[in-house]
Design an enzyme around this catalytic site. Structure first.
Site, PDB file in Angstrom:
ATOM      1  N   SER A  92       0.831  -1.218  -0.072  1.00 43.17           N
ATOM      2  CA  SER A  92       0.103  -0.094   0.068  1.00 43.17           C
ATOM      3  C   SER A  92       0.872   1.214   0.148  1.00 43.17           C
ATOM      4  O   SER A  92       2.176   0.968   0.160  1.00 43.17           O
ATOM      5  CB  SER A  92      -0.824  -0.062   1.169  1.00 43.17           C
ATOM      6  OG  SER A  92       0.032  -0.026   2.415  1.00 43.17           O
ATOM      7  N   SER A 219      14.690   9.718   1.395  1.00 43.83           N
ATOM      8  CA  SER A 219      15.048   8.342   1.450  1.00 43.83           C
ATOM      9  C   SER A 219      16.320   7.918   1.561  1.00 43.83           C
ATOM     10  O   SER A 219      17.209   8.903   1.504  1.00 43.83           O
ATOM     11  CB  SER A 219      14.756   7.713  -0.068  1.00 43.83           C
ATOM     12  OG  SER A 219      15.270   6.439  -0.436  1.00 43.83           O
ATOM     13  N   TYR A 243      16.380   9.441  -8.990  1.00 39.35           N
ATOM     14  CA  TYR A 243      15.448   9.433  -7.580  1.00 39.35           C
ATOM     15  C   TYR A 243      16.487   9.665  -6.845  1.00 39.35           C
ATOM     16  O   TYR A 243      16.109  10.706  -5.865  1.00 39.35           O
ATOM     17  CB  TYR A 243      15.193   8.107  -7.465  1.00 39.35           C
ATOM     18  CG  TYR A 243      14.467   7.783  -6.210  1.00 39.35           C
ATOM     19  CD1 TYR A 243      12.872   8.096  -6.007  1.00 39.35           C
ATOM     20  CD2 TYR A 243      14.987   7.363  -5.177  1.00 39.35           C
ATOM     21  CE1 TYR A 243      12.223   7.955  -4.899  1.00 39.35           C
ATOM     22  CE2 TYR A 243      14.116   6.936  -4.032  1.00 39.35           C
ATOM     23  CZ  TYR A 243      12.931   7.313  -3.650  1.00 39.35           C
ATOM     24  OH  TYR A 243      12.313   7.306  -2.674  1.00 39.35           O
ATOM     25  N   LYS A 247      15.993  13.127  -4.085  1.00 40.65           N
ATOM     26  CA  LYS A 247      15.742  12.782  -2.552  1.00 40.65           C
ATOM     27  C   LYS A 247      16.764  13.438  -1.689  1.00 40.65           C
ATOM     28  O   LYS A 247      16.370  13.969  -0.647  1.00 40.65           O
ATOM     29  CB  LYS A 247      15.528  11.367  -2.397  1.00 40.65           C
ATOM     30  CG  LYS A 247      14.598  10.601  -2.752  1.00 40.65           C
ATOM     31  CD  LYS A 247      13.264  11.304  -2.152  1.00 40.65           C
ATOM     32  CE  LYS A 247      12.005  10.886  -2.696  1.00 40.65           C
ATOM     33  NZ  LYS A 247      10.679  11.300  -2.092  1.00 40.65           N
TER      34      LYS A 247
HETATM   35  N1  LIG Z   1       8.699   2.678  -0.231  1.00 40.51           N
HETATM   36  C1  LIG Z   1       9.719   2.883   0.280  1.00 40.51           C
HETATM   37  O1  LIG Z   1      10.521   1.905   0.732  1.00 40.51           O
HETATM   38  C2  LIG Z   1      10.419   4.272   0.326  1.00 40.51           C
HETATM   39  C3  LIG Z   1      11.593   4.184   0.666  1.00 40.51           C
HETATM   40  C4  LIG Z   1      12.192   5.672   0.733  1.00 40.51           C
HETATM   41  C5  LIG Z   1      11.449   6.703   0.499  1.00 40.51           C
HETATM   42  N2  LIG Z   1      10.246   6.474   0.156  1.00 40.51           N
HETATM   43  C6  LIG Z   1       9.472   7.781  -0.205  1.00 40.51           C
HETATM   44  O2  LIG Z   1       8.150   7.570   0.422  1.00 40.51           O
HETATM   45  C7  LIG Z   1       7.005   8.251  -0.463  1.00 40.51           C
HETATM   46  C8  LIG Z   1       5.753   7.643  -0.611  1.00 40.51           C
HETATM   47  O3  LIG Z   1       6.140   6.749  -1.536  1.00 40.51           O
HETATM   48  P1  LIG Z   1       5.424   5.235  -1.453  1.00 40.51           P
HETATM   49  O4  LIG Z   1       6.609   4.191  -1.196  1.00 40.51           O
HETATM   50  O5  LIG Z   1       4.507   5.068  -0.644  1.00 40.51           O
HETATM   51  O6  LIG Z   1       5.105   4.836  -3.090  1.00 40.51           O
HETATM   52  P2  LIG Z   1       4.064   4.810  -3.957  1.00 40.51           P
HETATM   53  O7  LIG Z   1       3.137   3.730  -3.256  1.00 40.51           O
HETATM   54  O8  LIG Z   1       4.358   4.649  -5.444  1.00 40.51           O
HETATM   55  O9  LIG Z   1       3.349   6.226  -3.595  1.00 40.51           O
HETATM   56  C9  LIG Z   1       3.691   7.424  -4.631  1.00 40.51           C
HETATM   57  C10 LIG Z   1       2.666   8.152  -4.512  1.00 40.51           C
HETATM   58  O10 LIG Z   1       2.891   9.325  -5.212  1.00 40.51           O
HETATM   59  C11 LIG Z   1       2.031   9.547  -6.283  1.00 40.51           C
HETATM   60  N3  LIG Z   1       2.396  10.284  -7.215  1.00 40.51           N
HETATM   61  C12 LIG Z   1       3.385   9.888  -8.391  1.00 40.51           C
HETATM   62  N4  LIG Z   1       3.667  10.986  -9.274  1.00 40.51           N
HETATM   63  C13 LIG Z   1       2.845  11.972  -8.923  1.00 40.51           C
HETATM   64  C14 LIG Z   1       2.131  13.093  -9.599  1.00 40.51           C
HETATM   65  N5  LIG Z   1       3.006  13.481 -10.878  1.00 40.51           N
HETATM   66  N6  LIG Z   1       1.638  14.051  -8.986  1.00 40.51           N
HETATM   67  C15 LIG Z   1       1.132  13.690  -7.993  1.00 40.51           C
HETATM   68  N7  LIG Z   1       1.189  12.259  -7.356  1.00 40.51           N
HETATM   69  C16 LIG Z   1       1.915  11.539  -7.846  1.00 40.51           C
HETATM   70  C17 LIG Z   1       1.608   8.138  -6.539  1.00 40.51           C
HETATM   71  O11 LIG Z   1       0.296   8.366  -7.318  1.00 40.51           O
HETATM   72  P3  LIG Z   1      -0.071   7.613  -8.595  1.00 40.51           P
HETATM   73  O12 LIG Z   1      -0.951   6.639  -7.972  1.00 40.51           O
HETATM   74  O13 LIG Z   1      -1.000   8.607  -9.313  1.00 40.51           O
HETATM   75  O14 LIG Z   1       1.099   7.141  -9.214  1.00 40.51           O
HETATM   76  C18 LIG Z   1       1.204   7.753  -5.353  1.00 40.51           C
HETATM   77  O15 LIG Z   1       0.294   8.244  -4.628  1.00 40.51           O
HETATM   78  C19 LIG Z   1       7.953   8.978  -1.622  1.00 40.51           C
HETATM   79  O16 LIG Z   1       8.238  10.093  -1.386  1.00 40.51           O
HETATM   80  C20 LIG Z   1       8.986   7.975  -1.598  1.00 40.51           C
HETATM   81  O17 LIG Z   1      10.303   8.422  -2.186  1.00 40.51           O
HETATM   82  C21 LIG Z   1       9.528   5.077   0.006  1.00 40.51           C
END
Ligand SMILES: NC(=O)c1ccc[n+]([C@@H]2O[C@H](COP(=O)([O-])OP(=O)(O)OC[C@H]3O[C@@H](n4cnc5c(N)ncnc54)[C@H](OP(=O)(O)O)[C@@H]3O)[C@@H](O)[C@H]2O)c1
Length: 369
Positions: A92, A219, A243, A247
């Site tokens: 999620s 990140s 990326y 970040k």
């Molecule tokens: N997961 C990890 O292990 C991890 C690690 C380090 C940092 N992070 C950071 O955590 C944050 C959340 O990411 P997540 O891991 O939850 O990934 P995710 O499930 O892919 O969520 C990313 C969100 O960003 C939205 N998004 C992407 N491009 C967009 C745009 N042009 N305009 C508006 N919304 C947009 C996506 O919407 P759509 O559904 O429309 O694409 C989605 O809701 C991010 O900043 C990520 O870099 C995650």
């Protein structure tokens, strides 16, 4: 200042309370040791205490009366089956988990993302779980500055203040380098430029907020950015490089904006967070498993945690009375308890921050304050 600390770490350490300063110094030493022995996680576990042992989303104080904007936030739970992306399991979005937890505590939550169908699904699911939740979707595409402005204008016509902005949305890139309508590489455009523009547009509403906060999602990948001389990865694109630069820039910008807030008296509490490694759609729906990013992440499937746990550092920074402005929070142990993270953007000197700010002001035509 120890031999292994850089200028930024020294500045940050000076800004901390005596207790947090000791913790930060221990943490800086742990990071250096980890780099030497190649076992960052083990060193962290040994050295970094949690600032909130056992703290969970259930401990978030009441958010009644607070208006919250979360970018992204539409990633409802989905099961990823074996063989699709390692590890299999329930995935999620972190922003969805933030929205869910804050709505459960009574906040008025605005999920700001680009896909109305997905946003509507997230709203419906959270309302099904918490029937009294005050939550809605608003369309925002961070890749397009016109959309960021249209969103901000709409919000300004709807509310007179924002109490919390979580700059959560991101892309981890696409297999091939892509650019938006302004010619900006997509990681740079969405993760950094879009959020800079959004924050600048919403600043007046945030300054009207009650104990307002901004949280920027960075990140651990930020540590891979070794310079800001190719912000849009024009010379050597890979999703992970693009990326990482975005970040690292977010982390440097967070600290710079927090300094600006303190100096100009905006009264806004600004922090950065990272979620560790969480089961989200970032890689599966971005560069995919066959990218440098995918291979790097998926080579350690045991590190993945549920998104609920990954979201804790952001929820802590967003709501905990003891969270300190200017710090970078993340999970610090296997239980994913929240602590002050090691510095993932050691290239962020004040001079670099000033150059970045100038670059972002040029790209957006906006300034802060
Ligand atoms: N997961 C990890 O292990 C991890 C690690 C380090 C940092 N992070 C950071 O955590 C944050 C959340 O990411 P997540 O891991 O939850 O990934 P995710 O499930 O892919 O969520 C990313 C969100 O960003 C939205 N998004 C992407 N491009 C967009 C745009 N042009 N305009 C508006 N919304 C947009 C996506 O919407 P759509 O559904 O429309 O694409 C989605 O809701 C991010 O900043 C990520 O870099 C995650």
């Amino acid at each position: 200042m120890t031999d292994t600390m850089n200028i930024h770490e020294a500045t940050l350490a000076e800004a901390l309370s005596p207790i947090d300063r000791r913790r930060f110094l221990a943490l800086s030493g742990a990071a250096s040791l980890a780099a030497v022995v190649g076992s960052r996680v083990e060193a962290q576990q040994a050295a970094i205490p949690s600032v909130a042992p056992g703290w969970s989303a259930a401990d978030i104080p009441s958010q009644v009366g607070r208006t919250v904007v979360i970018t992204g936030g539409n990633g409802v739970p989905q099961t990823i089956p074996e063989g699709t992306f390692p590890p299999a399991g329930v995935y999620s979005g972190l922003g969805y988990q933030d929205a869910r937890a804050l709505a459960a505590k009574g906040a008025t939550v605005i999920i700001a993302s680009r896909n109305a169908a997905k946003g509507g699904e997230a709203v419906a699911l959270i309302k099904a779980e918490h029937p009294s939740a005050n939550i809605r979707f608003e369309q925002l595409d961070l890749a397009e500055l016109a959309s960021v402005k249209a969103f901000s204008d709409r919000i300004q016509s709807q509310v007179d203040r924002i109490d919390l902005l979580i700059n959560n949305a991101a892309t981890a890139g696409t297999p091939d380098r892509r650019v938006n309508g302004n010619g900006h590489e997509l990681c740079w455009a969405i993760n950094m430029v879009g959020h800079f523009s959004l924050t600048a547009h919403l600043l007046p509403l945030l300054r009207n907020g009650s104990s307002p906060r901004i949280v920027f999602l960075s990140s651990g990948a930020a540590r891979r950015a070794t310079a800001f001389d190719d912000l849009q990865t024009e010379k050597d694109y890979t999703p992970l490089k693009a990326y990482a630069v975005s970040k690292a820039a977010l982390l440097v910008m967070t600290r710079d904006l927090n300094r600006r807030s303190a100096e100009a008296g905006w009264g806004i509490h600004i922090t950065a967070t990272h979620p560790g490694t969480a089961k989200t759609f970032l890689i599966p729906s971005g560069p995919g498993p066959d990218s440098d990013f995918g291979r790097s992440i998926a080579s350690h499937p045991e590190r993945f945690r549920p998104a609920e746990l990954g979201a804790l550092s952001t929820l802590y920074a967003a709501t905990h009375p003891a969270a300190q402005a200017g710090l970078y929070y993340g999970p610090v142990n296997e239980q994913y308890e929240v602590g002050v993270s090691e510095d993932h953007a050691t290239i962020g000197t004040p001079e670099v921050a000033a150059q970045l700010y100038e670059e972002l002001s040029k790209a957006t035509g906006q300034g802060m304050g």
